[in-house]
Scaffold this active site. Sequence first.
Site, PDB file in Angstrom:
ATOM      1  CE  LYS A  27      28.072  14.845  66.662  1.00 54.38           C
ATOM      2  NZ  LYS A  27      27.845  13.529  67.161  1.00 54.38           N
ATOM      3  CB  THR A  87      30.296  17.484  69.249  1.00 54.88           C
ATOM      4  OG1 THR A  87      30.309  16.092  68.982  1.00 54.88           O
ATOM      5  CG2 THR A  87      29.344  18.184  68.296  1.00 54.88           C
ATOM      6  CE  LYS A 112      28.509  20.051  72.320  1.00 56.58           C
ATOM      7  NZ  LYS A 112      29.623  19.223  72.742  1.00 56.58           N
ATOM      8  CG  LEU A 162      38.297  18.362  76.160  1.00 61.62           C
ATOM      9  CD1 LEU A 162      39.358  19.310  75.630  1.00 61.62           C
ATOM     10  CD2 LEU A 162      38.337  18.284  77.677  1.00 61.62           C
ATOM     11  N   PRO A 163      33.839  18.930  76.381  1.00 62.07           N
ATOM     12  CG  PRO A 163      32.987  19.406  78.509  1.00 62.07           C
ATOM     13  CD  PRO A 163      34.275  19.158  77.772  1.00 62.07           C
TER      14      PRO A 163
HETATM   15  P1  NAD Z   1      31.342  14.342  79.658  1.00 64.37           P
HETATM   16  O1  NAD Z   1      30.805  15.584  80.270  1.00 64.37           O
HETATM   17  O2  NAD Z   1      30.959  13.020  80.220  1.00 64.37           O
HETATM   18  O3  NAD Z   1      32.961  14.420  79.684  1.00 64.37           O
HETATM   19  C1  NAD Z   1      33.720  15.565  79.472  1.00 64.37           C
HETATM   20  C2  NAD Z   1      34.992  15.435  80.315  1.00 64.37           C
HETATM   21  O4  NAD Z   1      35.850  16.553  80.026  1.00 64.37           O
HETATM   22  C3  NAD Z   1      34.732  15.469  81.835  1.00 64.37           C
HETATM   23  O5  NAD Z   1      35.364  14.368  82.445  1.00 64.37           O
HETATM   24  C4  NAD Z   1      35.340  16.809  82.264  1.00 64.37           C
HETATM   25  O6  NAD Z   1      35.864  16.770  83.587  1.00 64.37           O
HETATM   26  C5  NAD Z   1      36.433  16.978  81.238  1.00 64.37           C
HETATM   27  N1  NAD Z   1      36.896  18.359  81.071  1.00 64.37           N
HETATM   28  C6  NAD Z   1      36.156  19.475  80.878  1.00 64.37           C
HETATM   29  N2  NAD Z   1      36.950  20.540  80.728  1.00 64.37           N
HETATM   30  C7  NAD Z   1      38.222  20.090  80.825  1.00 64.37           C
HETATM   31  C8  NAD Z   1      39.493  20.725  80.769  1.00 64.37           C
HETATM   32  N3  NAD Z   1      39.615  22.036  80.549  1.00 64.37           N
HETATM   33  N4  NAD Z   1      40.583  19.957  80.914  1.00 64.37           N
HETATM   34  C9  NAD Z   1      40.479  18.615  81.104  1.00 64.37           C
HETATM   35  N5  NAD Z   1      39.301  17.970  81.181  1.00 64.37           N
HETATM   36  C10 NAD Z   1      38.188  18.701  81.049  1.00 64.37           C
HETATM   37  O7  NAD Z   1      30.978  14.426  78.106  1.00 64.37           O
HETATM   38  P2  NAD Z   1      30.897  13.217  77.041  1.00 64.37           P
HETATM   39  O8  NAD Z   1      29.525  12.647  77.036  1.00 64.37           O
HETATM   40  O9  NAD Z   1      32.069  12.322  77.237  1.00 64.37           O
HETATM   41  O10 NAD Z   1      31.063  14.037  75.678  1.00 64.37           O
HETATM   42  C11 NAD Z   1      32.322  14.529  75.239  1.00 64.37           C
HETATM   43  C12 NAD Z   1      32.171  15.087  73.832  1.00 64.37           C
HETATM   44  O11 NAD Z   1      31.688  14.060  72.973  1.00 64.37           O
HETATM   45  C13 NAD Z   1      31.194  16.257  73.733  1.00 64.37           C
HETATM   46  O12 NAD Z   1      31.719  17.215  72.848  1.00 64.37           O
HETATM   47  C14 NAD Z   1      29.940  15.595  73.175  1.00 64.37           C
HETATM   48  O13 NAD Z   1      29.132  16.500  72.449  1.00 64.37           O
HETATM   49  C15 NAD Z   1      30.535  14.531  72.277  1.00 64.37           C
HETATM   50  N6  NAD Z   1      29.645  13.382  72.018  1.00 64.37           N
HETATM   51  C16 NAD Z   1      29.013  12.754  73.053  1.00 64.37           C
HETATM   52  C17 NAD Z   1      28.190  11.662  72.785  1.00 64.37           C
HETATM   53  C18 NAD Z   1      27.488  10.937  73.912  1.00 64.37           C
HETATM   54  O14 NAD Z   1      26.632  10.103  73.616  1.00 64.37           O
HETATM   55  N7  NAD Z   1      27.813  11.189  75.171  1.00 64.37           N
HETATM   56  C19 NAD Z   1      28.016  11.217  71.470  1.00 64.37           C
HETATM   57  C20 NAD Z   1      28.698  11.851  70.433  1.00 64.37           C
HETATM   58  C21 NAD Z   1      29.516  12.939  70.727  1.00 64.37           C
END
Ligand code: NAD
Length: 291
Positions: free
Chosen positions: A170, A95, A245, A65-66
């Site tokens: 992290k 994260t 972030k 999740l975000p």
């Molecule tokens: P994203 O925004 O693509 O996905 C997040 C998902 O969570 C979305 O589909 C959203 O609809 C869903 N969501 C939000 N609130 C919700 C809730 N209450 N109930 C159910 N679903 C909900 O983000 P991402 O890129 O997949 O990143 C996710 C996590 O991974 C973050 O914490 C980010 O910091 C971490 N991260 C991302 C990357 C990257 O390269 N994208 C790398 C390392 C870590």
Amino acid sequence: MATIAFIGLGNMGQPMAKNQLSAGRTVRVFDLSAEAVKAMTDAGGQAAKSPAEAAEGADAVITMLPAGKHVKQVYIDGGVIDAVGKGAILIDCSTIDVLSARDVIADAGAKGVLMVDAPVSGGVAASEAGTLTFMVGGSDAAFAAARPFLGAMGKTIVHAGPAGNGQVAKVCNNMLLGISMIGTCETFALGEKLGIDPKVLFEISSKASGQCWSMTSYCPVPGIVATAPSNQDYKPGFSAAMMLKDLLLSQEAALTAGATTPMGRVATEIYEKFVESGNGGVDFSGVIREL
Ligand code: NAD
């Protein structure tokens, strides 16, 4: 075969959930986005109407999740902790801030449920390939319970200590990454102004005491490291918004811990400016354009 509830099916979560399907597990999914849920049901997952419905009777719950508030919404307000049985393992791969991670794990612990924080290193490509690195915080028992599920999504799985220490690792790693990227950009910009060919500077510095991952694996100057985003017009990779972030999380953590991180603060300010001027979707190595 084990049943998993997977909540948060965005850029990272969706391929991770698909890797659980490939490992032969039953995967129940929930996301606020109907489109994200459909992509998973098309791939063989089962849609649930709520996080609690997905979690009921599952062997493991995995979330991606975000931010901390979403993690609390799902596990506490959304009833996931109450819905799972005592034998289940909860794994939050998002994260998030250290305090929220520790709060949610304490809440689970108070109800007799094992939980780890397990943020990842590696982006969407590593998520698709199942080669993520997991930094895991939690008790020995929780780590042992989480390990087989993490193994389907990653290659390196490190126990970083008690609850919240995955997030600590992290945030510390990514603060250093932000600082070292800016340092690498500054170094090449200075070298160019002083008249050295960047390829020559790379040849020397990558083997000398200034070498670092930002230079040798991810060089922000194009034409030096073939796989670096600098050669694809700074298409991410790892976006500047994501780096910001993580830097903001590092500064929040530094404040609560009473740590002095002047370089981390300046790196945060530089990425804030870069993102505010419309570069949030650019790879974080694109910050060289500002320097
Ligand atoms: P994203 O925004 O693509 O996905 C997040 C998902 O969570 C979305 O589909 C959203 O609809 C869903 N969501 C939000 N609130 C919700 C809730 N209450 N109930 C159910 N679903 C909900 O983000 P991402 O890129 O997949 O990143 C996710 C996590 O991974 C973050 O914490 C980010 O910091 C971490 N991260 C991302 C990357 C990257 O390269 N994208 C790398 C390392 C870590």
